[in-house]
Design a protein around this motif. Sequence first.
Motif, mmCIF file in Angstrom:
data_model
loop_
_atom_site.group_PDB
_atom_site.id
_atom_site.type_symbol
_atom_site.label_atom_id
_atom_site.label_comp_id
_atom_site.label_asym_id
_atom_site.label_seq_id
_atom_site.Cartn_x
_atom_site.Cartn_y
_atom_site.Cartn_z
ATOM 1 N N GLN A 57 74.560 -127.040 -23.521
ATOM 2 C CA GLN A 57 75.448 -126.156 -24.165
ATOM 3 C C GLN A 57 75.959 -125.240 -23.150
ATOM 4 O O GLN A 57 75.017 -124.757 -22.259
ATOM 5 C CB GLN A 57 74.715 -125.551 -25.308
ATOM 6 N N SER B 19 73.521 -121.986 -21.827
ATOM 7 C CA SER B 19 72.402 -122.505 -21.906
ATOM 8 C C SER B 19 71.579 -122.208 -20.723
ATOM 9 O O SER B 19 70.284 -122.207 -20.549
ATOM 10 C CB SER B 19 71.964 -124.027 -22.227
ATOM 11 N N LYS C 254 72.688 -123.373 -17.315
ATOM 12 C CA LYS C 254 72.963 -124.530 -16.302
ATOM 13 C C LYS C 254 73.553 -123.951 -14.921
ATOM 14 O O LYS C 254 72.925 -124.217 -13.939
ATOM 15 C CB LYS C 254 74.032 -125.561 -16.903
ATOM 16 N N GLN D 46 65.590 -119.313 -26.408
ATOM 17 C CA GLN D 46 66.169 -118.075 -26.963
ATOM 18 C C GLN D 46 67.083 -117.929 -28.162
ATOM 19 O O GLN D 46 67.333 -116.981 -28.797
ATOM 20 C CB GLN D 46 66.211 -116.927 -25.964
#
Length: 334
Positions: free
Chosen positions: A17, A20, A22, A93
Amino acid sequence: GMGQASTRRPRLLLMGQRRSGKSSISSVVFHKMPPTETLFLEATTRIQKDPIHSFMDFQVWDFPGQLNFLDPTFDFDHIFGELGALIWVIDAQDEYLEPLSKLHSTILAIQRFYPAINIEVFVHKVDGLSDEYKLDTQRDIMQRTQDELSDNGLDNVQVSYYLTSIYDHSIFEAFSKVIQKLIPQLGTLENLLNILCSNSGIEKAFLFDVLSKIYIATDSSPVDMQSYEICSDYIDVIVDVSEIYGYDRKPQGQISSPTSEAPGEAQQEEEEAPLEASSIIRLQNGMVLYLREINKYLALICLMRKDSIEKQGLVDFNVQVFQNALQQVFEVGR
Ligand code: GDP
């Protein structure tokens, strides 16, 4: 030579996503960005194709929605055709049920068209979480994924999970495990490292991808985090010094004779065959770090007691033997 193996470097793709983590992972691992600076990164919006001078061929892809492998306008073969591992990043999280269902549909599609790709799940940003919560989250993600795969008749699909954070060494450790699965010669590399260690009084030896500080192999003594951290910090120092002194990296595939020159001295030799960086440093606790650049991508770092380095000629010789053997391993592997 080994450098030519670059045409078949292990290929990794990072997906997940938006937000996230990346680009943060990519920046911290492959571009030496300090973790706190990732707070200001632009979210990934496209496939990044910056060339990375690493042992591995690494790309990041923001998950655009549903992966439709039947979409004729998209060249999936180009992306997945030679992929070794798909790394899926989940923000631990954040609310992860929806991202998880995208992971599931991706695994199903990948399994159908590219069953050889390793599926690696990074349960990421665990730095803010308690140990108990971390493990619960990982267990929950594993369980849901396993159930989903079973429901689709895919009980035997191997999916691996890692708890990661850019704020400690866990992200490097996870990458090491992912990359090691993609090296067919791993067993031989480990044997060579074992032999080197026992013949030279070395306590621990790592073969590092210099750029990312990911180790692609180590001897079979257990890895303790502290030695790993010392070795990886040492690479930073050497790479910085090499860069400052304009050390000229050797052309691909060429391996010259051993030297004990510091990187700075190597500069004067620019007109001749380029030299590998090589250096030794004594630590306060009586241990010695020994580094030797193996080729354009890889460096050997050894941790040993100071009495072992008293026979430095022997160590240098054994390292040279190791280096030659390594070259052969990669040549035969092609
Ligand atoms: P991308 O859209 O997937 O490329 O995500 P980004 O790399 O832009 O990261 C989104 C946010 O997550 C940024 O503010 C990062 O600082 C933060 N982040 C990334 N990795 C970690 C991590 O390991 N721990 C924590 N606490 N935050 C992280």
